[in-house]
Design a protein around this motif. Structure first.
Motif, PDB file in Angstrom:
ATOM      1  N   ILE A   1       0.847  -1.167   0.172  1.00 39.27           N
ATOM      2  CA  ILE A   1       0.184   0.023  -0.103  1.00 39.27           C
ATOM      3  C   ILE A   1       0.640   1.190   0.220  1.00 39.27           C
ATOM      4  O   ILE A   1       2.003   1.157   0.375  1.00 39.27           O
ATOM      5  N   PRO A   2       0.491   2.338  -0.539  1.00 44.48           N
ATOM      6  CA  PRO A   2       1.155   3.562  -0.492  1.00 44.48           C
ATOM      7  C   PRO A   2       1.300   4.131   0.947  1.00 44.48           C
ATOM      8  O   PRO A   2       0.547   3.818   1.741  1.00 44.48           O
ATOM      9  N   PRO A   3       2.325   5.073   1.253  1.00 45.70           N
ATOM     10  CA  PRO A   3       2.534   5.674   2.577  1.00 45.70           C
ATOM     11  C   PRO A   3       1.388   6.152   3.050  1.00 45.70           C
ATOM     12  O   PRO A   3       1.130   6.252   4.325  1.00 45.70           O
ATOM     13  N   GLU A   4       0.528   6.839   2.316  1.00 45.03           N
ATOM     14  CA  GLU A   4      -0.462   7.498   2.810  1.00 45.03           C
ATOM     15  C   GLU A   4      -1.855   6.753   3.438  1.00 45.03           C
ATOM     16  O   GLU A   4      -2.440   7.288   4.149  1.00 45.03           O
ATOM     17  N   ARG A   5      -1.665   5.434   3.117  1.00 43.22           N
ATOM     18  CA  ARG A   5      -2.650   4.736   3.668  1.00 43.22           C
ATOM     19  C   ARG A   5      -2.078   3.828   5.026  1.00 43.22           C
ATOM     20  O   ARG A   5      -2.949   2.875   5.352  1.00 43.22           O
ATOM     21  N   THR A   6      -1.044   3.776   5.269  1.00 44.47           N
ATOM     22  CA  THR A   6      -0.291   3.033   6.056  1.00 44.47           C
ATOM     23  C   THR A   6      -0.924   3.217   7.629  1.00 44.47           C
ATOM     24  O   THR A   6      -1.159   2.163   8.297  1.00 44.47           O
ATOM     25  N   MET A   7      -1.112   4.353   8.109  1.00 42.94           N
ATOM     26  CA  MET A   7      -1.634   4.505   9.410  1.00 42.94           C
ATOM     27  C   MET A   7      -3.197   4.013   9.457  1.00 42.94           C
ATOM     28  O   MET A   7      -3.651   3.594  10.679  1.00 42.94           O
ATOM     29  N   ASP A   8      -3.915   4.135   8.360  1.00 39.71           N
ATOM     30  CA  ASP A   8      -5.143   3.416   8.233  1.00 39.71           C
ATOM     31  C   ASP A   8      -5.197   1.922   8.560  1.00 39.71           C
ATOM     32  O   ASP A   8      -5.752   1.316   8.964  1.00 39.71           O
ATOM     33  N   ALA A   9      -4.148   1.330   7.873  1.00 40.56           N
ATOM     34  CA  ALA A   9      -3.718  -0.053   7.833  1.00 40.56           C
ATOM     35  C   ALA A   9      -3.315  -0.494   9.191  1.00 40.56           C
ATOM     36  O   ALA A   9      -3.582  -1.400   9.985  1.00 40.56           O
ATOM     37  N   VAL A  10      -2.593   0.579   9.978  1.00 41.21           N
ATOM     38  CA  VAL A  10      -2.035   0.342  11.350  1.00 41.21           C
ATOM     39  C   VAL A  10      -3.219   0.251  12.298  1.00 41.21           C
ATOM     40  O   VAL A  10      -3.239  -0.708  13.151  1.00 41.21           O
ATOM     41  N   LYS A  11      -4.177   0.998  12.073  1.00 40.94           N
ATOM     42  CA  LYS A  11      -5.360   0.922  12.838  1.00 40.94           C
ATOM     43  C   LYS A  11      -6.354  -0.159  12.877  1.00 40.94           C
ATOM     44  O   LYS A  11      -6.939  -0.667  13.855  1.00 40.94           O
ATOM     45  N   VAL A  12      -6.252  -0.652  11.615  1.00 41.02           N
ATOM     46  CA  VAL A  12      -6.909  -2.033  11.452  1.00 41.02           C
ATOM     47  C   VAL A  12      -6.390  -3.174  12.186  1.00 41.02           C
ATOM     48  O   VAL A  12      -7.130  -3.909  12.781  1.00 41.02           O
ATOM     49  N   TYR A  13      -5.074  -3.183  11.880  1.00 42.46           N
ATOM     50  CA  TYR A  13      -4.088  -4.173  12.629  1.00 42.46           C
ATOM     51  C   TYR A  13      -4.250  -4.129  14.071  1.00 42.46           C
ATOM     52  O   TYR A  13      -4.531  -5.106  14.733  1.00 42.46           O
ATOM     53  N   VAL A  14      -4.402  -2.770  14.768  1.00 44.30           N
ATOM     54  CA  VAL A  14      -4.446  -2.654  16.371  1.00 44.30           C
ATOM     55  C   VAL A  14      -5.684  -3.167  16.591  1.00 44.30           C
ATOM     56  O   VAL A  14      -5.619  -3.964  17.605  1.00 44.30           O
ATOM     57  N   SER A  15      -6.816  -2.895  15.900  1.00 43.41           N
ATOM     58  CA  SER A  15      -8.045  -3.247  16.266  1.00 43.41           C
ATOM     59  C   SER A  15      -8.298  -4.801  16.350  1.00 43.41           C
ATOM     60  O   SER A  15      -8.946  -5.503  17.312  1.00 43.41           O
ATOM     61  N   HIS A  16      -7.578  -5.701  15.308  1.00 42.55           N
ATOM     62  CA  HIS A  16      -7.454  -6.969  15.288  1.00 42.55           C
ATOM     63  C   HIS A  16      -6.517  -7.408  16.512  1.00 42.55           C
ATOM     64  O   HIS A  16      -6.932  -8.673  17.088  1.00 42.55           O
ATOM     65  N   TYR A  17      -5.693  -6.917  16.670  1.00 38.13           N
ATOM     66  CA  TYR A  17      -4.628  -7.316  17.904  1.00 38.13           C
ATOM     67  C   TYR A  17      -5.499  -7.200  19.184  1.00 38.13           C
ATOM     68  O   TYR A  17      -5.358  -8.040  19.833  1.00 38.13           O
ATOM     69  N   ILE A  18      -6.201  -5.980  19.403  1.00 32.17           N
ATOM     70  CA  ILE A  18      -6.914  -6.146  20.563  1.00 32.17           C
ATOM     71  C   ILE A  18      -7.881  -7.136  20.780  1.00 32.17           C
ATOM     72  O   ILE A  18      -8.215  -7.723  21.923  1.00 32.17           O
ATOM     73  N   GLU A  19      -8.565  -7.208  19.690  1.00 30.99           N
ATOM     74  CA  GLU A  19      -9.697  -8.142  19.736  1.00 30.99           C
ATOM     75  C   GLU A  19      -9.300  -9.788  19.899  1.00 30.99           C
ATOM     76  O   GLU A  19      -9.849 -10.356  20.718  1.00 30.99           O
ATOM     77  N   LYS A  20      -8.165  -9.969  19.197  1.00 28.95           N
ATOM     78  CA  LYS A  20      -7.668 -11.430  19.326  1.00 28.95           C
ATOM     79  C   LYS A  20      -6.372 -11.841  19.327  1.00 28.95           C
ATOM     80  O   LYS A  20      -5.890 -12.716  19.954  1.00 28.95           O
ATOM     81  N   GLY A  21      -5.380 -10.831  18.526  1.00 26.75           N
ATOM     82  CA  GLY A  21      -4.080 -11.185  18.632  1.00 26.75           C
ATOM     83  C   GLY A  21      -3.434 -11.348  19.590  1.00 26.75           C
ATOM     84  O   GLY A  21      -2.512 -12.139  19.718  1.00 26.75           O
TER      85      GLY A  21
END
Length: 211
Positions: A59-79
């Protein structure tokens, strides 16, 4: 004389690989990448998190923080709940502390999760400080190592970095520290360490023997 040990966390103190890979996969699905090869996913087990997620998801740099937020949400929920410890870790750390070492953690995991992980594994009380990455701004591993040195009031000559990936080794080199590899983690193998002349431990107990 060595008096400070600075540990990486993932692949050294904790086995969080299952949760990390799960979160990469789930994040990839939300960004239209449901076919990420296993090898590419596993390449994100060490190193700068934001750079990893941008590279793995393509993904391009400008979408990185959006992806980080999605990742973190999954990490909190289950990871987070998928994390486990390596057998014999606490015993090895207690043996090192009994030898007089002060110990810190420098990890590219977000600091808030790193603290929770160490508490979950029953290891938090053994460390002077736990320094992790920020979800708001990029940080390099060598900067976290430097913060650990400052916390302990130690010089690079008085410290040893312990890690399982090339990123850990490069951070140690950047600040002029000695390095010990572990081969039960995500990066180094016995063969690669022997070929390069790196001191290495095959399990946590081996660390107390080497040091």
């Amino acid at each position: 004389m060595k008096r400070l040990l600075i540990f990486d966390m993932d692949g050294v103190l904790s086995d969080s690989s299952e949760g990390i890979l799960y979160c990469y996969r789930k994040t990839g699905e939300e960004f239209g990448r449901a076919d990420i090869p296993e090898g590419l996913l596993r390449s994100g087990l060490g190193g700068p998190f934001a750079e990893n997620i941008m590279r793995i998801l393509d993904i391009p740099p400008e979408r990185t923080m959006d992806a980080v937020k999605v990742y973190v949400s999954h990490y909190i929920e289950k990871g987070f709940d998928m994390c486990s410890g390596f057998p014999g870790t606490r015993e090895a750390l207690e043996a090192l502390r009994a030898k007089g070492y002060v110990m810190c953690v420098a990890t590219m995991m977000a600091e808030e999760f790193a603290l929770r992980t160490m508490e979950r594994l029953g290891l938090r009380d053994l460390f002077l400080s736990i320094r992790g990455a920020s979800l708001k701004e990029p940080v390099q591993k060598r900067e976290l190592v430097g913060r650990c040195l400052s916390d302990a009031g130690a010089t690079a000559d008085e410290a040893v970095m312990i890690g399982d990936t090339e990123d850990d080794l490069e951070a140690a080199k950047a600040v002029g520290m000695d390095f010990v590899a572990v081969t039960y983690g995500y990066g180094f193998t016995d063969e690669s360490c022997e070929r390069r002349g790196l001191r290495h431990a095959r399990d946590p107990k081996g660390l107390s023997e080497i040091l």
